[in-house]
Scaffold this motif. Structure first.
Motif, mmCIF file in Angstrom:
data_model
loop_
_atom_site.group_PDB
_atom_site.id
_atom_site.type_symbol
_atom_site.label_atom_id
_atom_site.label_comp_id
_atom_site.label_asym_id
_atom_site.label_seq_id
_atom_site.Cartn_x
_atom_site.Cartn_y
_atom_site.Cartn_z
ATOM 1 N N LEU A 163 104.747 60.112 43.189
ATOM 2 C CA LEU A 163 103.904 60.601 44.690
ATOM 3 C C LEU A 163 104.456 62.220 44.904
ATOM 4 N N ILE A 164 103.418 62.886 44.918
ATOM 5 C CA ILE A 164 103.611 64.395 45.105
ATOM 6 C C ILE A 164 103.246 65.144 46.418
ATOM 7 N N LEU A 231 114.164 58.529 42.221
ATOM 8 C CA LEU A 231 114.570 59.833 42.289
ATOM 9 C C LEU A 231 113.516 60.751 43.090
ATOM 10 N N LEU A 232 114.290 61.779 43.883
ATOM 11 C CA LEU A 232 113.765 62.905 44.616
ATOM 12 C C LEU A 232 113.746 64.183 43.708
ATOM 13 N N LEU A 233 112.569 64.754 43.382
ATOM 14 C CA LEU A 233 112.793 65.903 42.996
ATOM 15 C C LEU A 233 112.114 67.028 43.749
ATOM 16 N N VAL A 250 108.786 65.558 45.009
ATOM 17 C CA VAL A 250 108.116 64.605 44.203
ATOM 18 C C VAL A 250 109.144 63.284 44.344
ATOM 19 N N VAL A 251 108.339 61.842 44.330
ATOM 20 C CA VAL A 251 108.941 60.817 44.537
ATOM 21 C C VAL A 251 108.687 60.005 42.998
ATOM 22 N N LEU A 252 109.844 59.885 42.439
ATOM 23 C CA LEU A 252 109.732 59.164 41.194
ATOM 24 C C LEU A 252 110.335 57.849 41.121
ATOM 25 N N PRO A 253 109.675 56.714 40.451
ATOM 26 C CA PRO A 253 110.365 55.283 40.473
ATOM 27 C C PRO A 253 111.552 55.436 39.394
#
Length: 270
Positions: A163-164, A231-233, A250-253
């Protein structure tokens, strides 16, 4: 003497092995037997079977929906993000011919999928900069920003790979009206090429990475159990002039994302 494995754990482990083996009835999208059916087969009490299913859900193998039973989860692709290599490759891509840019992208590299297997979903809107965005970009609070929301999916599976939320100063993006149009996505060559059309070259990218538990909305979109780690980038692109020109959150699983780094070091002189 080793403690005896609880019956619910043994049942959960057996189902997990069937899912891993792709056994008939245990493939992605398959409906697992009703709890009452397993009870009738002597697999345990209703409490035991329910505990096994809940454990499998917590481990990300199945999803339980009230009124719709328990299904084996689809497994979206695993992502391996090599950020140094990724960013250098994307900048070089911006200078490649249009036909090359239209058939290549960083999501392909992260997932190993073919370019035409990836669907891009985007919505754009203009918003005033809050205090955080204003500080990041070095602009006044209330400055008009272009907020771009993206997510990608693979094939027919609607699960989001990430999710960006991306931000540009609206006045800068508006130098090329096409940059304001979400219908132009996916943009061949990505953000590097987009900014190049308004005379901006990205000099460096600063990353910040942290973790927390997924919100319910994030878990639903990413296809992960509620309470899973994400993970939050925070990615900040800085131009050759020293200005922040793009910021992405960016939200990464966590269960499907691997970050790899290779850091070159200077050799000691003799």
């Amino acid at each position: 003497m080793a403690p005896k494995t609880p019956q619910w754990r043994g049942l959960a482990d057996q189902i997990a092995r069937d899912i891993a083996a792709g056994a008939s009835g245990y493939r992605p999208g398959d409906q697992l037997p009703q709890i009452r059916d397993l009870v009738a087969q002597g697999k345990g009490s209703k409490t035991t079977v329910l505990a096994a299913y809940k454990a499998l859900e917590a481990e990300g193998l199945v999803s339980m929906v009230r009124g719709h039973g328990t299904k084996v989860r689809q497994r979206p692709p695993h992502q391996i993000r090599r950020h140094q290599e990724r960013y250098v490759w994307e900048k070089k891509l911006a200078l490649r011919p249009d036909e090359v840019r239209r058939t290549s992208g960083v999501v392909d590299k992260d997932t190993g999928l073919e370019h035409d297997e990836i669907a891009t979903h985007a919505t754009f809107r203009a918003i005033p900069a809050d205090a955080d965005l204003a500080e990041r970009f070095g602009v006044e609070a209330g400055t008009l920003m272009l907020h771009r929301q993206y997510w990608h999916s693979a094939g027919d599976d609607p699960t989001a790979l990430s999710l960006i939320d991306s931000y540009l100063v609206h006045e800068v993006a508006a130098r090329n009206p096409d940059l304001l149009d979400s219908a132009k996505e996916p943009w061949p060559g990505g953000t590097h090429h987009q900014l190049s059309t308004v005379g901006i070259e990205i000099d460096r990218i600063d990353d910040g990475i942290r973790t927390r538990l997924a919100t319910q909305a994030e878990a639903r979109k990413l296809g992960i159990p509620t309470g899973s780690a994400v993970l939050l980038l925070d990615k900040t692109s800085i131009s050759t002039e020293g200005d922040v020109v793009e910021y992405s959150h960016v939200v990464l699983p966590g269960e499907r994302t691997e970050l790899r780094y290779s850091v070159p070091l200077e050799r000691w002189t003799p």
